[in-house]
Write an enzyme that holds these catalytic residues in place. Structure first.
Site, PDB file in Angstrom:
ATOM      1  N   ASP A  27       0.829  -1.205   0.000  1.00 42.34           N
ATOM      2  CA  ASP A  27       0.000   0.000   0.000  1.00 42.34           C
ATOM      3  C   ASP A  27       0.869   1.262   0.000  1.00 42.34           C
ATOM      4  O   ASP A  27       1.965   1.271   0.573  1.00 42.34           O
ATOM      5  CB  ASP A  27      -0.908  -0.001   1.233  1.00 42.34           C
ATOM      6  CG  ASP A  27      -2.074   0.961   1.089  1.00 42.34           C
ATOM      7  OD1 ASP A  27      -2.364   1.397  -0.043  1.00 42.34           O
ATOM      8  OD2 ASP A  27      -2.693   1.284   2.116  1.00 42.34           O
TER       9      ASP A  27
ATOM     10  N   ASN B 222      -9.841  -2.828  -6.977  1.00 39.52           N
ATOM     11  CA  ASN B 222      -9.100  -1.995  -7.933  1.00 39.52           C
ATOM     12  C   ASN B 222      -9.864  -1.793  -9.241  1.00 39.52           C
ATOM     13  O   ASN B 222      -9.581  -0.844  -9.993  1.00 39.52           O
ATOM     14  CB  ASN B 222      -7.736  -2.618  -8.238  1.00 39.52           C
ATOM     15  CG  ASN B 222      -6.760  -2.478  -7.092  1.00 39.52           C
ATOM     16  OD1 ASN B 222      -5.854  -3.300  -6.928  1.00 39.52           O
ATOM     17  ND2 ASN B 222      -6.918  -1.458  -6.269  1.00 39.52           N
TER      18      ASN B 222
END
Length: 302
Positions: A33, A81
């Site tokens: 991340d 995503n």
């Protein structure tokens, strides 16, 4: 001057950490991340952040090899995503295609016998990425030196839901008896079925959550979790060693807890075991076969 001092201090700390680590987790899973936030803070496009993160990924492979980690799973593209802007998705797809192809052709991958596998609902990916997946998997299919799993179009809840539906369909068609629904029946229907249980999850970027990542293999084995603030492109070997130290501390704590529980159980059952041994000795001559397993069990508890 300040940078040199910081680098020197980091090198010293790295050596200290390395001496504190006795072994390594067999399977490490990473939530990478912070790529976009890193790019924003450096005035770059999101695609530049992902490129920088890809370099960190290659370093992590070296660190795993140094410590003896056997399996690494990277959360490269989640089902969430797909909700990002199309332009961002295309940049990610380009990078995935490029890196999968590079890895499949890298000398180090073949020298170290790294097996590359994609886990997830890869049919949802563009054809060019699927082709890169097939290429990487086929080039490394026979290797057993190290397992590199790339989670693509992956979501833990979706995976469990798909497995549950598969079990229900098998029961409905008569291919599976309801009484035979067990851990193996579910695990065999997971996208991640070749993956071993996870020992350690690492998440960079400052968020303290595991984001729907490998719930069956991580939560089922009560994996240790390490959260750290550096963005993925900034993740260093010191951060990695700190994560492994967290895992080792957790394992040591578990061993102490299990030992204490076992000792308490033996103490609690001590009188019952001795009474069972006394009764067994009284009737031993009348039993058809010597109960060696039972006798050994009671003797071990004396």
């Amino acid at each position: 001057m300040r940078d040199r001092l910081r680098d020197a201090a980091s090198a010293v700390y790295e050596r200290v950490l390395r001496r504190e680590i006795d072994g390594a987790p067999a399977h490490v899973a990473v939530i990478q991340d912070g790529n976009r936030r890193y790019a924003r803070e450096h005035g770059d496009d999101a695609s530049d952040g992902y490129q920088s993160g890809a370099q960190t990924t290659e370093q992590v492979l070296d660190w795993c090899a140094d410590l003896g980690v056997e399996e690494l799973t990277l959360y490269a593209f989640s089902t969430e995503n797909f909700e990002r802007p199309e332009e961002q998705q295309e940049h990610l797809f380009d990078l995935l295609e490029e890196k999968l192809t590079e890895f499949a052709e890298a000398d180090r991958v073949h020298d170290e016998r790294v097996r590359i596998r994609a886990i997830g609902d890869t049919d949802r990916l563009p054809e060019r990425v699927q082709e890169a997946v097939r290429y990487a998997e086929s080039r490394t299919a026979g290797y057993d030196g190290f397992a590199l799993n790339v989670a693509l179009a992956y979501g833990g809840r979706d995976e469990l839901l798909t497995a549950a539906r598969g079990v229900a369909e098998a029961v409905d068609t008569g291919d599976l008896d309801p009484a035979d629904v067990n851990f193996e029946a579910i695990e065999s229907r997971l996208h991640t079925s070749p993956v071993a249980d996870v020992d350690l999850i690492i998440r960079t970027g400052g968020d303290e959550r595991t984001s729907n990542f490998l719930p069956w293999h991580a939560n089922g084995s009560e994996a240790a979790v390490f959260f750290c603030t550096p963005y993925w492109p900034e993740f260093s070997k010191v951060d990695f060693l700190r994560a492994v130290r967290t895992y080792e501390s957790r394992e040591a704590s578990w061993r102490r807890t299990r030992a204490e529980r076992s000792l308490a159980l033996v103490r609690a059952l001590g009188s019952e075991v001795k009474e069972a041994r006394r009764i067994l000795d009284r009737f031993k001559g009348t039993l058809p076969d010597p109960p060696e397993d039972v006798e050994a069990e009671t003797q071990s508890a004396d």
